[in-house]
Design an enzyme around this catalytic site. Structure first.
Site, PDB file in Angstrom:
ATOM      1  N   ASP A  49      39.271  32.428  43.446  1.00 20.16           N
ATOM      2  CA  ASP A  49      38.629  32.129  44.736  1.00 20.16           C
ATOM      3  C   ASP A  49      37.174  31.721  44.527  1.00 20.16           C
ATOM      4  O   ASP A  49      36.482  31.330  45.476  1.00 20.16           O
ATOM      5  CB  ASP A  49      38.795  33.282  45.733  1.00 20.16           C
ATOM      6  CG  ASP A  49      38.228  34.598  45.236  1.00 20.16           C
ATOM      7  OD1 ASP A  49      37.766  34.655  44.081  1.00 20.16           O
ATOM      8  OD2 ASP A  49      38.246  35.576  46.008  1.00 20.16           O
ATOM      9  N   LYS A 118      46.325  37.500  41.594  1.00 22.56           N
ATOM     10  CA  LYS A 118      45.273  38.465  41.243  1.00 22.56           C
ATOM     11  C   LYS A 118      44.717  39.060  42.524  1.00 22.56           C
ATOM     12  O   LYS A 118      44.516  38.348  43.498  1.00 22.56           O
ATOM     13  CB  LYS A 118      44.145  37.803  40.448  1.00 22.56           C
ATOM     14  CG  LYS A 118      42.978  38.760  40.155  1.00 22.56           C
ATOM     15  CD  LYS A 118      42.058  38.258  39.078  1.00 22.56           C
ATOM     16  CE  LYS A 118      41.030  37.269  39.527  1.00 22.56           C
ATOM     17  NZ  LYS A 118      40.123  37.737  40.607  1.00 22.56           N
ATOM     18  N   GLU A 120      41.701  42.076  43.978  1.00 25.00           N
ATOM     19  CA  GLU A 120      40.540  42.895  43.628  1.00 25.00           C
ATOM     20  C   GLU A 120      40.740  44.333  44.102  1.00 25.00           C
ATOM     21  O   GLU A 120      41.262  44.554  45.199  1.00 25.00           O
ATOM     22  CB  GLU A 120      39.274  42.315  44.281  1.00 25.00           C
ATOM     23  CG  GLU A 120      38.880  40.963  43.721  1.00 25.00           C
ATOM     24  CD  GLU A 120      37.534  40.458  44.246  1.00 25.00           C
ATOM     25  OE1 GLU A 120      36.804  41.227  44.904  1.00 25.00           O
ATOM     26  OE2 GLU A 120      37.229  39.277  43.988  1.00 25.00           O
ATOM     27  N   GLU A 187      35.025  42.712  35.528  1.00 27.63           N
ATOM     28  CA  GLU A 187      33.898  41.811  35.811  1.00 27.63           C
ATOM     29  C   GLU A 187      32.592  42.599  35.891  1.00 27.63           C
ATOM     30  O   GLU A 187      32.543  43.692  36.460  1.00 27.63           O
ATOM     31  CB  GLU A 187      34.127  41.050  37.131  1.00 27.63           C
ATOM     32  CG  GLU A 187      32.934  40.127  37.432  1.00 27.63           C
ATOM     33  CD  GLU A 187      33.182  39.066  38.486  1.00 27.63           C
ATOM     34  OE1 GLU A 187      34.272  39.015  39.067  1.00 27.63           O
ATOM     35  OE2 GLU A 187      32.237  38.271  38.712  1.00 27.63           O
TER      36      GLU A 187
HETATM   37  O1  KIV Z   1      37.526  33.871  41.212  1.00 25.75           O
HETATM   38  C1  KIV Z   1      37.293  33.944  40.000  1.00 25.75           C
HETATM   39  O2  KIV Z   1      36.929  32.961  39.333  1.00 25.75           O
HETATM   40  C2  KIV Z   1      37.440  35.231  39.351  1.00 25.75           C
HETATM   41  C3  KIV Z   1      36.947  35.341  37.944  1.00 25.75           C
HETATM   42  C4  KIV Z   1      35.483  35.485  37.995  1.00 25.75           C
HETATM   43  C5  KIV Z   1      37.592  36.434  37.198  1.00 25.75           C
HETATM   44  O3  KIV Z   1      37.897  36.152  39.930  1.00 25.75           O
END
Ligand code: KIV
Length: 273
Positions: A49, A118, A120, A187
Protein backbone atom coordinates in the site's frame (compact mmCIF):
# COMPACT_ATOMS: atom_id res chain seq x y z
CA UNK A 1 5.64 -31.02 -28.00
CA UNK A 2 6.08 -27.40 -26.94
CA UNK A 3 9.64 -26.09 -26.82
CA UNK A 4 8.62 -23.46 -24.26
CA UNK A 5 9.51 -24.30 -20.69
CA UNK A 6 7.08 -22.72 -18.27
CA UNK A 7 8.77 -20.76 -15.49
CA UNK A 8 7.59 -22.08 -12.13
CA UNK A 9 6.34 -19.45 -9.74
CA UNK A 10 7.65 -19.51 -6.17
CA UNK A 11 4.91 -20.40 -3.68
CA UNK A 12 4.45 -19.31 -0.09
CA UNK A 13 5.80 -22.73 0.86
CA UNK A 14 9.08 -22.06 -0.97
CA UNK A 15 9.30 -18.76 0.92
CA UNK A 16 8.57 -20.36 4.32
CA UNK A 17 11.17 -23.08 3.67
CA UNK A 18 13.91 -20.44 3.38
CA UNK A 19 13.87 -19.86 7.17
CA UNK A 20 17.52 -19.75 8.26
CA UNK A 21 18.66 -20.43 4.67
CA UNK A 22 19.59 -18.28 1.69
CA UNK A 23 18.29 -14.76 2.44
CA UNK A 24 15.03 -13.82 0.71
CA UNK A 25 15.19 -10.94 -1.77
CA UNK A 26 11.97 -8.93 -1.67
CA UNK A 27 10.91 -5.66 -3.31
CA UNK A 28 7.69 -3.78 -3.86
CA UNK A 29 6.13 -3.56 -7.33
CA UNK A 30 3.03 -1.76 -8.58
CA UNK A 31 3.24 -1.92 -12.38
CA UNK A 32 3.73 -4.59 -15.04
CA UNK A 33 6.96 -3.15 -16.58
CA UNK A 34 8.64 -2.82 -13.17
CA UNK A 35 7.50 -6.32 -12.18
CA UNK A 36 9.04 -7.67 -15.41
CA UNK A 37 12.36 -5.94 -14.63
CA UNK A 38 12.50 -7.16 -11.01
CA UNK A 39 11.27 -10.70 -11.62
CA UNK A 40 14.60 -12.41 -12.44
CA UNK A 41 16.15 -11.15 -9.20
CA UNK A 42 13.53 -11.28 -6.47
CA UNK A 43 11.87 -14.11 -4.57
CA UNK A 44 8.88 -12.14 -3.36
CA UNK A 45 7.18 -9.07 -4.85
CA UNK A 46 4.90 -7.07 -2.59
CA UNK A 47 2.14 -4.97 -4.09
CA UNK A 48 2.42 -2.67 -1.08
CA UNK A 49 0.00 0.00 0.00
CA UNK A 50 3.13 2.18 -0.18
CA UNK A 51 1.77 2.62 -3.74
CA UNK A 52 0.11 5.60 -2.03
CA UNK A 53 3.37 7.55 -1.72
CA UNK A 54 5.47 5.81 -4.41
CA UNK A 55 3.02 6.21 -7.31
CA UNK A 56 0.04 8.36 -6.30
CA UNK A 57 1.78 11.16 -4.37
CA UNK A 58 -0.34 10.61 -1.24
CA UNK A 59 0.98 11.54 2.22
CA UNK A 60 0.28 8.18 3.86
CA UNK A 61 -1.19 4.75 3.09
CA UNK A 62 -4.49 5.55 4.83
CA UNK A 63 -6.48 6.73 1.77
CA UNK A 64 -5.68 3.71 -0.43
CA UNK A 65 -8.88 2.00 -1.67
CA UNK A 66 -9.17 -1.75 -2.26
CA UNK A 67 -9.88 -1.48 -6.00
CA UNK A 68 -6.62 0.45 -6.49
CA UNK A 69 -4.68 -2.39 -4.84
CA UNK A 70 -6.46 -4.88 -7.09
CA UNK A 71 -5.63 -2.95 -10.30
CA UNK A 72 -1.96 -2.69 -9.32
CA UNK A 73 -1.82 -6.36 -8.30
CA UNK A 74 -3.33 -7.42 -11.66
CA UNK A 75 -0.65 -5.39 -13.44
CA UNK A 76 2.13 -6.94 -11.35
CA UNK A 77 0.81 -10.44 -12.01
CA UNK A 78 0.99 -9.71 -15.76
CA UNK A 79 4.65 -8.66 -15.40
CA UNK A 80 5.99 -11.24 -12.93
CA UNK A 81 6.33 -14.87 -13.90
CA UNK A 82 8.58 -16.29 -11.20
CA UNK A 83 8.27 -14.24 -8.00
CA UNK A 84 5.75 -15.02 -5.28
CA UNK A 85 3.35 -12.04 -5.40
CA UNK A 86 1.78 -10.77 -2.17
CA UNK A 87 -0.81 -7.98 -1.92
CA UNK A 88 -1.29 -5.58 1.00
CA UNK A 89 -4.82 -5.31 2.36
CA UNK A 90 -5.39 -1.57 2.69
CA UNK A 91 -6.47 0.27 5.84
CA UNK A 92 -10.13 -0.21 6.73
CA UNK A 93 -10.70 -3.39 4.74
CA UNK A 94 -9.79 -6.10 7.29
CA UNK A 95 -9.38 -4.84 10.86
CA UNK A 96 -13.03 -4.99 11.88
CA UNK A 97 -13.38 -8.78 12.06
CA UNK A 98 -11.88 -12.01 10.74
CA UNK A 99 -14.95 -12.36 8.49
CA UNK A 100 -14.40 -8.91 6.95
CA UNK A 101 -10.73 -9.78 6.43
CA UNK A 102 -11.69 -13.05 4.74
CA UNK A 103 -14.11 -11.34 2.34
CA UNK A 104 -11.47 -8.76 1.37
CA UNK A 105 -8.67 -11.31 1.05
CA UNK A 106 -10.80 -13.69 -1.03
CA UNK A 107 -11.71 -10.86 -3.42
CA UNK A 108 -8.03 -9.95 -3.80
CA UNK A 109 -6.90 -13.52 -4.46
CA UNK A 110 -9.77 -14.24 -6.89
CA UNK A 111 -9.36 -11.04 -8.91
CA UNK A 112 -5.55 -10.98 -9.06
CA UNK A 113 -4.25 -14.54 -8.87
CA UNK A 114 -1.68 -13.39 -6.28
CA UNK A 115 -0.34 -15.95 -3.80
CA UNK A 116 -1.09 -14.24 -0.49
CA UNK A 117 -2.12 -11.10 1.35
CA UNK A 118 -0.27 -9.01 3.91
CA UNK A 119 -1.90 -7.47 6.96
CA UNK A 120 -0.49 -5.20 9.67
CA UNK A 121 -0.66 -6.06 13.37
CA UNK A 122 0.65 -8.66 15.82
CA UNK A 123 -1.25 -10.20 18.75
CA UNK A 124 -4.44 -8.30 17.97
CA UNK A 125 -4.49 -9.74 14.43
CA UNK A 126 -3.60 -13.31 15.43
CA UNK A 127 -7.24 -14.48 15.44
CA UNK A 128 -7.74 -13.00 11.96
CA UNK A 129 -4.54 -14.62 10.64
CA UNK A 130 -5.67 -18.02 11.96
CA UNK A 131 -9.16 -17.52 10.44
CA UNK A 132 -7.66 -16.70 7.03
CA UNK A 133 -4.99 -19.40 6.92
CA UNK A 134 -7.50 -22.07 8.01
CA UNK A 135 -9.70 -21.03 5.05
CA UNK A 136 -7.10 -21.06 2.28
CA UNK A 137 -5.67 -17.54 2.47
CA UNK A 138 -1.89 -17.43 3.04
CA UNK A 139 -0.87 -14.45 5.17
CA UNK A 140 2.33 -12.44 5.39
CA UNK A 141 2.27 -10.66 8.74
CA UNK A 142 3.71 -7.20 9.44
CA UNK A 143 4.82 -6.02 12.90
CA UNK A 144 7.04 -3.32 14.43
CA UNK A 145 6.43 0.07 12.84
CA UNK A 146 2.92 -0.07 11.36
CA UNK A 147 2.32 2.66 8.73
CA UNK A 148 -1.46 2.16 8.88
CA UNK A 149 -1.35 3.29 12.56
CA UNK A 150 0.25 6.65 11.71
CA UNK A 151 -2.76 8.61 12.95
CA UNK A 152 -2.84 7.02 16.41
CA UNK A 153 0.95 7.05 16.81
CA UNK A 154 1.27 10.61 15.51
CA UNK A 155 4.10 9.69 13.12
CA UNK A 156 6.47 6.90 12.11
CA UNK A 157 8.49 5.80 15.17
CA UNK A 158 11.12 3.04 15.34
CA UNK A 159 9.71 0.12 17.36
CA UNK A 160 11.68 -1.30 20.27
CA UNK A 161 14.00 1.63 20.96
CA UNK A 162 13.34 1.14 24.65
CA UNK A 163 13.74 -2.32 26.18
CA UNK A 164 10.32 -2.05 27.85
CA UNK A 165 8.68 -2.39 24.43
CA UNK A 166 10.49 -5.62 23.57
CA UNK A 167 8.31 -8.25 25.32
CA UNK A 168 5.18 -7.07 23.54
CA UNK A 169 6.86 -6.97 20.10
CA UNK A 170 8.38 -10.43 20.64
CA UNK A 171 4.91 -11.64 21.67
CA UNK A 172 3.55 -10.11 18.42
CA UNK A 173 6.06 -12.12 16.37
CA UNK A 174 5.28 -15.37 18.20
CA UNK A 175 1.52 -14.78 17.94
CA UNK A 176 1.53 -14.28 14.15
CA UNK A 177 3.79 -17.32 13.65
CA UNK A 178 1.55 -19.49 15.84
CA UNK A 179 -1.52 -18.22 13.98
CA UNK A 180 -0.08 -19.56 10.72
CA UNK A 181 1.55 -16.60 8.92
CA UNK A 182 4.12 -17.93 6.40
CA UNK A 183 6.52 -15.03 7.02
CA UNK A 184 6.59 -11.73 8.88
CA UNK A 185 7.79 -8.25 7.92
CA UNK A 186 9.69 -6.47 10.70
CA UNK A 187 9.54 -2.79 9.85
CA UNK A 188 11.52 -0.03 11.61
CA UNK A 189 12.52 -2.34 14.45
CA UNK A 190 15.59 -1.83 16.66
CA UNK A 191 18.42 -4.06 15.35
CA UNK A 192 19.03 -6.27 18.43
CA UNK A 193 15.30 -6.83 18.83
CA UNK A 194 14.89 -7.82 15.16
CA UNK A 195 17.80 -10.25 15.60
CA UNK A 196 16.21 -11.74 18.71
CA UNK A 197 12.84 -12.14 16.96
CA UNK A 198 14.52 -13.82 13.98
CA UNK A 199 16.07 -16.38 16.34
CA UNK A 200 12.80 -16.85 18.25
CA UNK A 201 10.26 -17.57 15.49
CA UNK A 202 10.07 -20.54 13.07
CA UNK A 203 8.99 -18.40 10.07
CA UNK A 204 11.19 -16.13 7.92
CA UNK A 205 11.53 -12.54 9.11
CA UNK A 206 11.72 -9.96 6.31
CA UNK A 207 13.41 -6.78 7.51
CA UNK A 208 12.91 -3.20 6.39
CA UNK A 209 14.98 -0.93 8.57
CA UNK A 210 15.45 -3.82 11.02
CA UNK A 211 18.49 -6.16 11.02
CA UNK A 212 20.87 -7.52 8.38
CA UNK A 213 20.40 -10.86 10.14
CA UNK A 214 16.70 -11.11 9.24
CA UNK A 215 15.87 -14.03 6.92
CA UNK A 216 15.29 -11.58 4.07
CA UNK A 217 15.07 -7.89 3.25
CA UNK A 218 12.45 -5.76 1.53
CA UNK A 219 12.61 -2.18 0.26
CA UNK A 220 10.24 0.09 -1.60
CA UNK A 221 11.67 -0.18 -5.11
CA UNK A 222 11.24 3.51 -5.98
CA UNK A 223 13.10 4.44 -2.74
CA UNK A 224 16.07 2.23 -3.45
CA UNK A 225 16.25 3.39 -7.08
CA UNK A 226 16.40 7.02 -5.94
CA UNK A 227 13.13 8.05 -7.58
CA UNK A 228 11.31 9.56 -4.61
CA UNK A 229 13.57 12.38 -3.39
CA UNK A 230 13.34 12.18 0.41
CA UNK A 231 13.55 8.60 1.69
CA UNK A 232 13.57 7.06 5.19
CA UNK A 233 17.04 7.18 6.79
CA UNK A 234 17.44 3.38 6.74
CA UNK A 235 17.00 3.11 2.96
CA UNK A 236 20.20 2.37 1.10
CA UNK A 237 20.01 3.72 -2.44
CA UNK A 238 21.24 1.39 -5.14
CA UNK A 239 20.55 3.84 -7.95
CA UNK A 240 19.90 7.52 -8.58
CA UNK A 241 17.41 7.25 -11.40
CA UNK A 242 15.81 10.65 -10.81
CA UNK A 243 18.99 12.19 -12.26
CA UNK A 244 18.98 9.83 -15.27
CA UNK A 245 15.31 10.62 -15.96
CA UNK A 246 16.00 14.36 -15.69
CA UNK A 247 18.85 14.06 -18.22
CA UNK A 248 16.73 12.05 -20.67
CA UNK A 249 13.81 14.47 -20.45
CA UNK A 250 16.13 17.48 -20.86
CA UNK A 251 17.64 15.86 -24.01
CA UNK A 252 14.14 15.26 -25.37
CA UNK A 253 13.12 18.86 -24.64
CA UNK A 254 16.28 20.15 -26.39
CA UNK A 255 15.53 18.02 -29.50
CA UNK A 256 11.93 19.22 -29.61
CA UNK A 257 12.94 22.89 -29.30
CA UNK A 258 15.70 22.57 -31.94
CA UNK A 259 13.25 20.79 -34.28
CA UNK A 260 15.67 17.83 -34.30
CA UNK A 261 12.89 15.41 -33.60
CA UNK A 262 12.96 12.51 -36.10
CA UNK A 263 9.99 11.96 -38.41
CA UNK A 264 8.36 8.57 -39.00
CA UNK A 265 10.63 7.77 -41.92
CA UNK A 266 13.58 7.69 -39.47
CA UNK A 267 11.71 6.16 -36.61
CA UNK A 268 10.48 3.24 -38.67
CA UNK A 269 13.74 2.79 -40.62
CA UNK A 270 12.24 3.94 -43.96
CA UNK A 271 15.18 6.25 -44.64
CA UNK A 272 18.83 5.38 -44.13
CA UNK A 273 20.36 8.92 -44.08
O1 KIV B 1 3.54 -1.15 1.69
C1 KIV B 1 4.72 -1.52 1.72
O2 KIV B 1 5.53 -1.23 0.83
C2 KIV B 1 5.15 -2.31 2.86
C3 KIV B 1 6.62 -2.55 2.99
C4 KIV B 1 7.23 -1.33 3.54
C5 KIV B 1 6.93 -3.75 3.79
O3 KIV B 1 4.38 -2.70 3.66
Amino acid sequence: MSIHTKIRRLTVRHIAERKGGEPLVCLTAYTAPMARLLDPYVDLMLVGDSVAQAIHGMESTIPVPLDLMIYHAQAVMRGAQRACVVVDLPFGTYEESPEAAFRTAAEVLKKTGAAAVKIEGGQKMARTIAFLTQRGVPVMAHIGLLPQEVNVKGGYRVAGRSREEWPSIIADAKAVAEAGAFCVVLEGTAEPLAREITAAVPIPTIGIGASALCDGQILVTEDMLGLLGKTPSFVRRYGQLDGAIGEAVAAFAADVKARRFPGPEHTYGLRQD
